[in-house]
Design a protein around this motif. Structure first.
Motif, PDB file in Angstrom:
ATOM      1  N   UNK A  53      34.068 -11.696  43.148  1.00 38.28           N
ATOM      2  CA  UNK A  53      35.522 -11.702  43.022  1.00 38.28           C
ATOM      3  C   UNK A  53      36.147 -12.950  43.631  1.00 38.28           C
ATOM      4  N   UNK A  54      35.330 -13.903  44.041  1.00 40.50           N
ATOM      5  CA  UNK A  54      35.872 -15.070  44.743  1.00 40.50           C
ATOM      6  C   UNK A  54      36.525 -16.040  43.759  1.00 40.50           C
ATOM      7  N   UNK A  55      37.751 -16.435  44.105  1.00 39.28           N
ATOM      8  CA  UNK A  55      38.503 -17.381  43.307  1.00 39.28           C
ATOM      9  C   UNK A  55      38.712 -18.635  44.141  1.00 39.28           C
ATOM     10  N   UNK A  56      38.521 -19.791  43.536  1.00 37.37           N
ATOM     11  CA  UNK A  56      38.644 -21.024  44.311  1.00 37.37           C
ATOM     12  C   UNK A  56      39.499 -22.071  43.624  1.00 37.37           C
ATOM     13  N   UNK A  57      40.072 -22.960  44.419  1.00 32.60           N
ATOM     14  CA  UNK A  57      40.834 -24.080  43.870  1.00 32.60           C
ATOM     15  C   UNK A  57      40.497 -25.303  44.711  1.00 32.60           C
ATOM     16  N   UNK A  58      39.815 -26.244  44.070  1.00 29.56           N
ATOM     17  CA  UNK A  58      39.368 -27.428  44.797  1.00 29.56           C
ATOM     18  C   UNK A  58      40.153 -28.642  44.338  1.00 29.56           C
ATOM     19  N   UNK A  59      40.526 -29.502  45.270  1.00 27.32           N
ATOM     20  CA  UNK A  59      41.116 -30.765  44.852  1.00 27.32           C
ATOM     21  C   UNK A  59      40.695 -31.883  45.768  1.00 27.32           C
ATOM     22  N   UNK A  60      40.582 -33.049  45.140  1.00 27.26           N
ATOM     23  CA  UNK A  60      40.283 -34.243  45.901  1.00 27.26           C
ATOM     24  C   UNK A  60      41.485 -35.161  45.764  1.00 27.26           C
ATOM     25  N   UNK A  61      41.870 -35.799  46.872  1.00 27.25           N
ATOM     26  CA  UNK A  61      43.014 -36.708  46.797  1.00 27.25           C
ATOM     27  C   UNK A  61      42.722 -37.914  47.656  1.00 27.25           C
ATOM     28  N   UNK A  62      43.401 -39.009  47.351  1.00 22.72           N
ATOM     29  CA  UNK A  62      43.092 -40.202  48.116  1.00 22.72           C
ATOM     30  C   UNK A  62      44.077 -41.336  47.891  1.00 22.72           C
ATOM     31  N   UNK A  63      43.895 -42.374  48.681  1.00 25.59           N
ATOM     32  CA  UNK A  63      44.732 -43.556  48.551  1.00 25.59           C
ATOM     33  C   UNK A  63      44.092 -44.557  47.597  1.00 25.59           C
ATOM     34  N   UNK A  64      42.874 -44.241  47.129  1.00 25.21           N
ATOM     35  CA  UNK A  64      42.232 -45.073  46.117  1.00 25.21           C
ATOM     36  C   UNK A  64      42.063 -44.214  44.858  1.00 25.21           C
ATOM     37  N   UNK A  65      41.436 -44.809  43.834  1.00 20.94           N
ATOM     38  CA  UNK A  65      41.216 -44.065  42.591  1.00 20.94           C
ATOM     39  C   UNK A  65      40.426 -42.789  42.856  1.00 20.94           C
TER      40      UNK A  65
END
Lengths: 373, 617
Positions: free
Chosen positions: B61-73
């Protein structure tokens, strides 16, 4: 139900007129002020609706009569020819559009209602016809037929019922009687058949009627009624397949037996048949045949038909495969209900009225935005 | 206001994980929005189960939301997670392998009890048994703090507990110095009509944010500087939204009304939801009785001179097959959008895959080629949707647009294009005439345009153009039913030729990396980011690698032959068991290597890097 005098939303020219408002013919009944006649449609003849394609049905097929009746009728409808579209599925009857000199699409098996719905929903001014058969509409297209009915798209559907698969050369269909011997049922069909009228009534149809190929006059009336109904006009046409199921409806269509085995149902009239010798009365929820000649019963005892009564339609349509009761023909049920495309476009217009017509700039720049210098 | 130290980092990957009812998708989406406002580049990966509310606390039942963010591409949602927010033991167990050694794990300590361990199928408490020694663990009493914060509210216990995602979101926003206002604005609009819920959520969001500031568990917070994005106006965009906007933009530029027929199916339903809100753009949406009716209605609308569009996912595309061929032989414009999920059959409805390519290319009876294009990023969904419409109309053909499931759900910052910069989209309907047949002035529905081979679009309502079309083979030019052997050969050839002519729409391929060398990587769809990240890394390591990404899967660009000839080896990574590679080998007769993954998840850049090393390292 909306009040009868409720103004319909403005539709483009050529939009079908509501039922019961056909322009009166000059010279008939009370004097009427003549409408300004649009030169276009009034000059058309059957030839204008006859394409140059050779008709390829078997000689003697019941389909010819339907085609001729429709071709003759078309000029009488107050519809510009270019607005007429015939859509069909697959099967013998579905070749119909090729023979009409109108816009048309011979589509895929069972799916004509989907295509016709998309067309009519997006182009409400068009006069859309579906031509289909018992296999096309009740077997492979069964799902679409019922949803077409509940949506009440303003078009008419001519369902040619010959109780057989003709184009695939003679297998039993969903309307074939139990025990039918066909190529695929050498020991007799074991499937219980559909009652098409009961089926579409159950699917919330707003206009339901039945006619037969051997009575072009009645057929003509029924096609006019189905066409003029503002909503889905469902017309079942008993049609003889003289190659694979010859005589399936002879009991109802031939002179010798027709009077005693059929009854014409008409709104506001008592159900009398067999040249006035017999009638139908309601015994509780059951229909029974009564003899009007022996003095026990009279026409006053007969059921006066009410086509706006869904329950009554439900009872009378169950007279099906009955030895003791006559097969009903005519308009079983009629209801005024807003059409799918009216509701659809009203909703769009109301949203536009509320928030304004969208522009591409608004589309792109909607929501959270930020500037990168 | 902050009195804690701030450490500047160039990029980070955050993963919110919890029960499917814990609001992790909301937390992730709002963190994404805040990150977009902080002007970082970003990429996201929502990952959720097919069940709406799977039993609480279970691993499935596990729901996930992953994001990567940065000051470069930022090209991918991240190979390794820097911060995992785990709302319960199951969320920790399922996602632990994604966390980098030394990464941070923030847990809701209140759910770490015997019941939680049992549901997660673990014997002991991972917080105490040493299994998290390699990570920095932050235990927060999320449930208790939430209840305490809302002690005075009138909400039910269930409503209160369900709001703890906002506390977690607030805390995560603080940890990475994200602005809190976008989430506040969103909550205020979302719960505009439910004052108590709105206030509770706002309160928790702020409490979570302040908790970071006050608790001694955090000595410092992170900061990620704005990315060096091209100047202009931006918005955060999800693939699905971009698809809807691309279709509406096509409608606006062409003057054609969009008719969208669809039957609910994961993950394409959101496109129906999005388009149904665009009524004021004249968009007609119809939720039909089934997949076949959806495409049938779209074909009917196209026949009537509208832009018929239908959207679905793999199993739905299978159902639409016969009708797609009707549009193909009737030569009507139609756009079929397939948001791909894991197959076969029902497969993995909420997971991403690229395994419908061969179905799109060949899954119809008869010789029935049609243009197939694919989106590569959430923002590219806009361009490809627009392009699909334009090609469908220009060449009078159905077009299939393939969108990887994870692009549809994923988000990125998007440079809003100028309306004027969109390609021209002019529509020419056949003009009215005096007579329709039998004579010199006869209308010929299959008389073709010299340049495109398209037949005229003659719509009902136009006087003099009455004609019949359908699924039976038609005679070229006249459009009459024809069973003539030579005509069928001719029409089959013409239908193929028409798709070939779509090559005129190709733009030159852009090579990422070396434009000749040891290895060329050929990709399509959502793998673009992972491929480019791997290529960048390989080049840093001194390897000679280039990559091209295909928008057109059919017709393929001839240019690819010439580009491929400049490399010694070729690699085709795909989220399927080898589909584009078959097509490319067939077309170019080159011994290409396949890299395949069918696990319902996108490639990690490292997986492609390893393959590069194996081939030329």
């Amino acid at each position: 139900m909306p009040p009868a005098d409720k103004a319909l939303p403005k539709m483009p020219p050529g939009m079908k007129k509501p039922a019961g408002k056909r322009p009166a013919e000059p010279g008939s009944g009370e004097p009427v002020s003549l409408p300004v006649i649009d030169e276009g449609p009034s000059k058309l003849t059957r030839a204008d609706f006859t394409s140059d394609q050779d008709v390829r049905w078997c000689p003697g097929c019941g389909d010819y009569v339907v085609l001729a009746t429709v071709q003759r009728l078309m000029p009488e409808f107050d519809v510009p020819k270019e607005n007429v579209v015939f859509i069909s599925g697959i099967g013998c009857s579905s070749r119909f559009p090729y023979y009409m000199k109108t816009y048309g699409m011979h589509s895929i098996h069972g799916r004509a209602p989907t295509i016709a719905t998309g067309l009519k929903a997006s182009r409400p001014e068009l006069d859309v016809w579906i031509v289909t058969g018992d296999g096309d509409s009740l077997s492979i297209g069964g799902n679409h037929i019922i949803h077409l009915m509940r949506r009440n798209v303003n078009l008419q559907i001519l369902m040619f019922n010959n109780q057989i698969y003709g184009l695939t050369k003679g297998q039993y269909s969903p309307t074939s009687e139990v025990g039918k011997i066909t190529k695929s049922t050498p020991f007799g069909s074991i499937d219980h058949p559909f009652n098409p009228i009961a089926l579409v009534l159950g699917a919330e149809a707003t206009f339901v009627a039945r006619t037969m190929d051997r009575d072009p006059k009645h057929m003509r009336e029924m096609i006019i009624e189905a066409h003029d109904h503002p909503g889905t006009g469902f017309l079942e046409i008993y049609q003889n397949c003289n190659i694979f199921n010859d005589g399936a409806f002879f009991e109802y269509t031939e002179k010798a037996t027709k009077a005693a085995s059929t009854v014409e149902i008409e709104h506001g009239k008592p159900l009398v048949y067999d040249n006035g010798n017999k009638g139908l009365r309601l015994d509780g929820f059951r229909i029974e045949s009564i003899d009007l000649t022996n003095g026990k019963w009279s026409v006053d005892d007969c059921l006066v038909y009410d086509e706006t009564n869904r329950d009554l339609a439900g009872i009378i349509c169950r007279v099906f495969w009955s030895k003791d009761l006559p097969q009903p023909f005519g308009v079983f049920y009629r209801e005024q209900r807003e059409t799918y495309e009216e509701t659809l476009h009203n909703q769009i217009e109301s949203v536009i009225k509320k928030v304004g017509k969208g522009t591409i700039e608004e589309l792109l720049h909607a929501g959270d935005t930020w500037l990168v210098e | 206001m902050s009195n804690k130290a701030v450490e500047t980092i160039s990029e980070a990957t955050v993963l919110f994980a919890g029960d499917s009812g814990d609001g992790m998708q909301v937390a992730g989406t709002q963190f994404t929005l805040a990150t977009a406002h902080a002007m970082n580049d970003l990429a996201t990966l929502p990952d959720f189960p097919a069940e709406i509310r799977a039993p609480a606390g279970t691993t499935y039942g596990v729901s996930g939301y992953q994001l990567k963010f940065g000051s470069t591409d930022v090209r991918t949602p991240g190979d390794e997670v820097d911060l995992l927010v785990a709302m319960n033991p199951a969320a920790l167990v399922v996602n632990l392998e994604r966390v980098r050694i030394g990464g941070t794990i923030l847990v809701n300590i209140n759910s770490f009890n015997q019941k939680g361990f049992k549901l997660a199928n673990i014997e002991s408490n991972p917080l105490e048994d040493g299994s998290l020694d390699k990570y920095r663990v932050i235990s927060v009493e999320l449930t208790r703090l939430t209840r305490e914060t809302l002690a005075d509210s009138d909400l039910t216990r269930k409503e209160i507990d369900r709001s703890k995602n906002m506390f977690a979101l607030g805390l995560a926003l603080w940890m990475y110095s994200r602005p809190i206002k976008p989430a506040e604005d969103w909550l205020s609009t979302k719960f505009e009509k439910n004052e108590p819920i709105k206030n509770a959520n706002l309160l928790l969001l702020r409490k979570g944010y302040h908790f970071g500031e006050t608790t001694e568990q955090f000595a410092f917070r992170y900061e990620v500087n704005p990315a060096d994005l091209s100047p202009g106006k931006y918005r955060a965009i999800q693939g699905i939204t971009a698809l809807a906007m691309g279709l509406v933009a096509a409608s606006q530029k062409s003057g054609l009304n969009i008719f969208y027929g669809s039957y609910p199916i994961t993950p394409a339903s959101d496109l129906l939801h999005a388009l149904s809100r665009y009524k004021n753009y004249g968009v007609i949406t119809m939720q039909t009785e089934d997949e076949i009716a959806a495409i049938g209605a779209a074909i009917g609308a196209s026949f009537g001179g509208n832009l018929g569009v239908t959207g679905t996912s793999g199993p739905g595309l299978a159902l639409k097959t016969e009708a797609a061929n009707l549009a193909l032989i009737a030569e009507l414009p139609l756009v079929i959008i397939n948001v791909m999920r894991g197959g076969p059959s029902t497969g993995l409805p909420t997971k991403t895959e690229q395994s419908d390519l061969l179905q799109a290319m060949y899954g119809r009876n008869g010789d029935s080629p049609l243009p197939v294009i694919a989106s590569s990023t959430p923002g590219d969904c806009f361009e490809t949707a627009y392009e699909a419409c334009r090609i469908a109309v220009k060449y009078m053909t159905p077009v299939i647009l393939l969108v990887d499931g994870y692009l549809a759900n994923g988000a990125q910052p998007w440079l809003i294009p100028e309306a004027d910069s969109l390609p021209d989209f002019d529509v020419k309907f056949a003009a009215r005439r005096k007579s329709s047949e039998n004579g010199e002035d006869a209308f010929l529905p299959y008389l073709r345009d010299e340049q495109t081979q398209a037949r005229p679009w003659a719509t009902p309502g136009t006087p003099g153009l009455e004609h019949r079309i359908g699924g039976l083979e038609k005679e070229n030019i006249s459009g009459n039913v024809s069973y003539e052997p030579d005509n069928h050969q001719l029409m089959t050839d013409l239908r193929a030729e028409k798709v070939e002519r779509v090559k005129a729409e190709h733009t030159p391929l852009k090579i990422f990396g070396e434009d000749s060398g040891d290895l060329l990587i050929i990709g399509w769809g959502s793998t673009k980011g992972s491929i480019e990240a791997a290529v960048a890394k390989a080049r840093n390591g001194g390897l000679s690698v280039g990559a091209v990404h295909l928008r057109f899967l059919n017709p393929l660009t001839d240019e690819l032959a010439e580009i491929a000839a400049r490399y010694k080896k070729w690699l085709v990574p795909e989220l399927n068991n080898g589909q584009l590679v078959k097509i490319l080998r067939d077309r170019f007769l080159l011994d290409m290597t396949a890299l395949n993954k069918v696990q319902g998840m996108p490639f990690r850049a490292s997986e492609i890097s390893e393959k590069i090393s194996e081939m030329i390292g």
